[in-house]
Scaffold this motif. Sequence first.
Motif, PDB file in Angstrom:
ATOM      1  N   GLY A  38      56.992  -6.941 -42.562  1.00  0.00           N
ATOM      2  CA  GLY A  38      55.808  -7.172 -43.375  1.00  0.00           C
ATOM      3  C   GLY A  38      55.316  -8.604 -43.227  1.00  0.00           C
ATOM      4  N   LEU A  39      54.598  -9.087 -44.229  1.00  0.00           N
ATOM      5  CA  LEU A  39      54.036 -10.442 -44.199  1.00  0.00           C
ATOM      6  C   LEU A  39      55.147 -11.429 -44.552  1.00  0.00           C
ATOM      7  N   ILE A  40      55.710 -12.086 -43.559  1.00  0.00           N
ATOM      8  CA  ILE A  40      56.844 -12.974 -43.815  1.00  0.00           C
ATOM      9  C   ILE A  40      56.413 -14.438 -43.935  1.00  0.00           C
ATOM     10  N   ILE A  41      55.242 -14.781 -43.418  1.00  0.00           N
ATOM     11  CA  ILE A  41      54.676 -16.118 -43.625  1.00  0.00           C
ATOM     12  C   ILE A  41      53.209 -15.926 -44.006  1.00  0.00           C
ATOM     13  N   GLU A  42      52.857 -16.410 -45.183  1.00  0.00           N
ATOM     14  CA  GLU A  42      51.506 -16.203 -45.706  1.00  0.00           C
ATOM     15  C   GLU A  42      50.593 -17.369 -45.348  1.00  0.00           C
ATOM     16  N   ARG A  62      52.021 -21.906 -30.268  1.00  0.00           N
ATOM     17  CA  ARG A  62      51.034 -22.872 -29.749  1.00  0.00           C
ATOM     18  C   ARG A  62      49.828 -22.155 -29.174  1.00  0.00           C
ATOM     19  N   LYS A  63      50.062 -21.075 -28.424  1.00  0.00           N
ATOM     20  CA  LYS A  63      48.954 -20.313 -27.836  1.00  0.00           C
ATOM     21  C   LYS A  63      48.114 -19.648 -28.925  1.00  0.00           C
ATOM     22  N   ALA A  64      48.769 -19.094 -29.944  1.00  0.00           N
ATOM     23  CA  ALA A  64      48.038 -18.456 -31.031  1.00  0.00           C
ATOM     24  C   ALA A  64      47.165 -19.468 -31.775  1.00  0.00           C
ATOM     25  N   ILE A  65      47.695 -20.667 -31.984  1.00  0.00           N
ATOM     26  CA  ILE A  65      46.912 -21.715 -32.651  1.00  0.00           C
ATOM     27  C   ILE A  65      45.755 -22.148 -31.767  1.00  0.00           C
ATOM     28  N   GLU A  66      46.022 -22.287 -30.479  1.00  0.00           N
ATOM     29  CA  GLU A  66      44.969 -22.645 -29.519  1.00  0.00           C
ATOM     30  C   GLU A  66      43.855 -21.609 -29.536  1.00  0.00           C
ATOM     31  N   ASN A  67      44.226 -20.337 -29.727  1.00  0.00           N
ATOM     32  CA  ASN A  67      43.249 -19.237 -29.775  1.00  0.00           C
ATOM     33  C   ASN A  67      42.591 -19.095 -31.153  1.00  0.00           C
ATOM     34  N   ARG A  68      43.025 -19.939 -32.093  1.00  0.00           N
ATOM     35  CA  ARG A  68      42.516 -19.907 -33.476  1.00  0.00           C
ATOM     36  C   ARG A  68      42.803 -18.574 -34.158  1.00  0.00           C
ATOM     37  N   SER A  95      56.572 -25.631 -39.203  1.00  0.00           N
ATOM     38  CA  SER A  95      55.566 -26.666 -39.465  1.00  0.00           C
ATOM     39  C   SER A  95      54.262 -26.341 -38.737  1.00  0.00           C
ATOM     40  N   MET A  96      54.359 -25.920 -37.470  1.00  0.00           N
ATOM     41  CA  MET A  96      53.159 -25.547 -36.718  1.00  0.00           C
ATOM     42  C   MET A  96      52.430 -24.387 -37.378  1.00  0.00           C
ATOM     43  N   SER A 100      48.735 -24.635 -39.546  1.00  0.00           N
ATOM     44  CA  SER A 100      47.577 -23.890 -39.039  1.00  0.00           C
ATOM     45  C   SER A 100      47.075 -22.848 -40.039  1.00  0.00           C
ATOM     46  N   GLU A 101      47.872 -22.586 -41.099  1.00  0.00           N
ATOM     47  CA  GLU A 101      47.563 -21.550 -42.098  1.00  0.00           C
ATOM     48  C   GLU A 101      47.492 -20.159 -41.473  1.00  0.00           C
ATOM     49  N   MET A 102      48.278 -19.953 -40.428  1.00  0.00           N
ATOM     50  CA  MET A 102      48.320 -18.659 -39.752  1.00  0.00           C
ATOM     51  C   MET A 102      49.320 -17.741 -40.457  1.00  0.00           C
TER      52      MET A 102
END
Length: 245
Positions: A38-42, A62-68, A95-96, A100-102
Amino acid sequence: MTYDPHSKSGTSRQEILDLLAGLAPPELAESFDSGRIGLIIEGKEHITKISTCLDVTPAVVRKAIENRSDLLIAHHTPIWAPLTSIGGDDARLFSMILQSEMNVYVMHTNWDHAPGGVNDILADLLGLTERENMSLGLVGTCVRTVEEMVRILKAPLRIWGNVEKVQRLAIAAGSGFDSALIREAQSLGADAFLSAELRHSVYRSSPLPLLESTHYALESPAMRVLAEKHGWEYIDDLPVLHSLS
């Protein structure tokens, strides 16, 4: 409101979570996955871009953050054992993600068991027909040669035992080499069993020839197909293998 995966304006996080829970109902998960799916990091409540992956590695994040990406859907949780402190690699990874609030969502054994999930997608890839479900994985009629399977999986394949022609193949994506499961496959007419991460003792007691591929090769197709079906992006992070002779 109905979730539209192709919407440019995005949608609420809860609508995406409802969609994912419908695809891989949490109640299908094995008991050891309790608290790990499920949602493990909100993160953000509004979702405009989604990525999928097999493992939540630093390279993937890093790639997911780069892709926003606002949501990363993984098969394997990055938090397997309870944490009493956060430092080192864990601290850097989380921390990453948090900065990024991902959001990070995990669908593990519930996605293994779900109709149209991990094992069905692997069976589709290998062209298995006339399928019968097992307690984990399935058995199907196989028209592929072992050599063709290697090309399809794009990974090494170790053959344990004598295999001439596979007519009924059992598959259990991931670490599925279990003696009871192999016997179940045999009872369903399988003449070979495909999975990953074989233990020597299991091989020695197996009534069937065993085909050993990699964990990544057998499970990553499910996360790739999930992304393709919904217009999301799959982030590849193929393990690097070195062979010494």
